[in-house]
Write an enzyme that holds these catalytic residues in place. Structure first.
Site, mmCIF file in Angstrom:
data_model
loop_
_atom_site.group_PDB
_atom_site.id
_atom_site.type_symbol
_atom_site.label_atom_id
_atom_site.label_comp_id
_atom_site.label_asym_id
_atom_site.label_seq_id
_atom_site.Cartn_x
_atom_site.Cartn_y
_atom_site.Cartn_z
ATOM 1 N N LYS A 180 -10.201 -5.641 -0.674
ATOM 2 C CA LYS A 180 -9.137 -6.660 -0.763
ATOM 3 C C LYS A 180 -9.763 -8.059 -0.877
ATOM 4 C CE LYS A 180 -6.167 -3.474 -0.718
ATOM 5 N NZ LYS A 180 -5.307 -2.789 0.228
HETATM 6 C C1 LIG Z 1 -4.470 -1.577 0.579
HETATM 7 C C2 LIG Z 1 -3.001 -1.452 0.536
HETATM 8 C C3 LIG Z 1 -2.259 -0.961 1.627
HETATM 9 C C4 LIG Z 1 -2.888 -0.345 2.830
HETATM 10 O O1 LIG Z 1 -3.832 -1.126 3.473
HETATM 11 P P1 LIG Z 1 -5.011 -0.405 4.301
HETATM 12 O O2 LIG Z 1 -5.638 -1.574 5.023
HETATM 13 O O3 LIG Z 1 -5.931 0.227 3.316
HETATM 14 O O4 LIG Z 1 -4.407 0.570 5.229
HETATM 15 C C5 LIG Z 1 -0.879 -0.980 1.540
HETATM 16 N N1 LIG Z 1 -0.248 -1.414 0.442
HETATM 17 C C6 LIG Z 1 -0.912 -1.865 -0.630
HETATM 18 C C7 LIG Z 1 -0.147 -2.357 -1.829
HETATM 19 C C8 LIG Z 1 -2.313 -1.882 -0.628
HETATM 20 O O5 LIG Z 1 -2.970 -2.306 -1.708
#
Ligand SMILES: *Cc1c(COP(=O)(O)O)cnc(C)c1O
Length: 358
Positions: A180
Site C-alpha cells: 500500500k
Molecule cells: C488491501 C485491501 C484491503 C485489506 O487490507 P489488509 O491490510 O490487507 O487486510 C481491503 N480492501 C482493499 C480495497 C484493499 O486494497
C-alpha cells in the site's frame, strides 16, 4: 525486471523497530497511541483506531456502526474480496452494485437502484487511490437514511474537492499492507467522527475491555503491536513526498503512453495512485502483460475475477462495467523509487506492445 510493486523500508524504519525491541514493550502501547494521533492529521483530526490489518478495520467497523444479521450493504464487486467479506463476516449481506469504468468506483445510479428496505449502508472503495464519487454517494446515503462506510485501504491522503477520504463517512478503513502507499508491515486504521463508534472499535479490538478483566462486550484481539506502529509512524512522515512522486510518475506515463487508455483523474479528485492502471482495449490483456514482462516490465491485474463470481460468493449477476474492467485493467509500476530510466522503459514497452498488435 522492474517489479510491479516495491515496499520501501529504510534505516529509519529499522531504527524505530530496534527502539521498540530495546524498550521491551512490544504489544499495543505508546507507539500505537502516537501513530493514531499522528495519522489523525490526515483525516482532519478525526478519531483514529489502529488495528492489525485493513481487513480487521473493515470487519470491526461494520460491527462498531451496528451492521449485522438482516442488513444489506451495497459494495462494488470490482475490489479486493476483503471489502465484501467484511460485510458477510458481520452477519450481513453484501449487495453488489456496478461501477463506472472511468475511475472504477461505485456508480451512484447503480447504487440507488440496488437500495431495498433492508439496505443499511453504502460502502464505496477508493480503488487504485482514486476516490469514489463521495459527493453523489453522500447525497444518496442522506436521502435514504443510510450509513456511509469508506474502504480507503488504497487511498491514504486522497481527497474529493480537497476534503480527505476518511472524513466523509461514518467509519473509514485504511490498510498498511506492505504494497500500500505506506506500510506498518501489516496493519489497519479506522477513522470516525463518532465518539461512540470510536469507543466500540477500541472495545472490539481488545477483548471487549476498557478496564482490564471487565469485559463489556464480545471482542477480538485485533490490536496493532508497538513494533508495527513504530514502522507506520516513520512511513507516515514520508507519505506526502511519496504521494507527490507517485503523482509525478503518473503524469509522465500518461503523457508518454499511446495505444492504451491511461487513467483519467476526475476534476474533483486528488488521485494518490496506489496503482497506475491502464485499460487494454484492442489487445488481449493477459498477452499484453506477458509481452511487457518479456521487455522487463512487471505488471499486475487487480482484480481478474469480480468478487461476486469468486467461489466464496458464487453469484450470477449482470454487472457489465465490472466485467469490462476485470477483462481490461492492467496496473503498471508506479512506486516512488522508480528512476527516470525505468519510467522511460515502462512507457516505451507499453507503446511497443500496443503497436505490435499482440
Ligand atoms: C488491501 C485491501 C484491503 C485489506 O487490507 P489488509 O491490510 O490487507 O487486510 C481491503 N480492501 C482493499 C480495497 C484493499 O486494497
Amino acid at each position: 525486471m522492474i517489479p510491479a510493486a516495491r515496499p520501501l523500508i529504510g534505516d529509519e524504519e529499522r531504527a524505530a523497530v530496534d527502539r521498540v525491541m530495546r524498550s521491551g514493550m512490544l504489544a499495543q502501547g505508546p507507539e500505537v497511541a502516537a501513530f493514531e494521533q499522528e495519522f489523525s492529521a490526515l483525516v482532519d483530526g478525526r478519531h483514529c483506531i489502529a488495528v492489525n490489518s485493513g481487513t480487521s478495520a473493515l470487519h470491526m467497523s461494520m460491527l462498531a456502526v451496528g451492521i449485522g444479521a438482516g442488513d444489506e450493504v451495497i459494495v462494488p464487486s470490482f475490489s479486493f474480496a476483503a471489502t465484501a467479506n467484511a460485510v458477510q463476516l458481520a452477519g450481513a449481506t453484501a449487495v453488489f452494485a456496478d461501477i463506472e469504468t472511468d475511475y472504477f468506483s461505485l456508480d451512484p445510479a447503480a447504487v440507488e437502484a440496488a437500495i431495498t428496505p433492508r439496505t443499511k449502508a453504502i460502502m464505496p472503495v477508493h480503488l487504485y487511490g482514486h476516490p469514489a464519487d463521495l459527493v453523489a454517494l453522500e447525497e444518496i446515503a442522506k436521502r435514504h437514511g443510510l450509513l456511509l462506510i469508506e474502504d480507503a485501504a488504497q487511498a491514504h491522503a486522497a481527497a474529493v474537492n480537497g476534503k480527505p477520504v476518511g472524513t466523509w463517512s461514518d467509519a473509514a478503513s485504511f490498510s498498511f499492507y506492505p504494497t500500500k502507499n505506506m506500510t506498518s508491515g501489516e496493519g489497519g486504521m479506522v477513522t470516525t467522527a463518532s465518539d461512540e463508534v470510536a469507543r466500540q472499535m477500541r472495545l472490539l479490538r481488545n477483548q471487549g475491555m476498557e478496564k482490564r478483566y471487565a469485559n463489556e462486550i464480545f471482542g477480538f484481539n485485533t490490536r496493532m503491536t508497538d513494533i508495527h506502529a513504530a514502522i507506520g509512524r516513520v512511513q507516515l512522515t514520508k507519505l506526502a513526498g511519496w504521494t507527490a512522486k507517485r503523482q509525478a510518475n503518473a503524469a509522465f506515463l500518461s503523457e508518454s503512453i499511446e495505444g492504451a487508455i491511461t487513467p483519467p483523474i476526475a476534476p474533483w479528485a486528488t488521485h494518490v495512485f496506489h496503482q497506475y492502471t491502464i485499460r487494454v482495449v484492442d489487445h488481449d490483456r493477459d498477452r499484453f502483460a506477458e509481452e511487457l514482462a518479456a521487455r522487463g516490465v512487471g505488471s499486475g491485474v487487480y482484480y481478474p475475477t469480480p468478487i461476486h463470481r469468486l467461489p466464496s460468493f458464487g453469484l450470477d449477476l449482470e454487472l457489465p462495467g465490472t466485467e469490462l474492467a476485470a477483462s481490461q485493467v492492467l496496473s503498471l509500476p508506479i512506486y516512488p523509487t522508480l528512476s527516470d530510466a525505468e519510467l522511460e522503459t515502462i512507457a516505451s514497452a507499453v507503446n511497443e506492445v500496443a503497436k505490435a498488435g499482440s
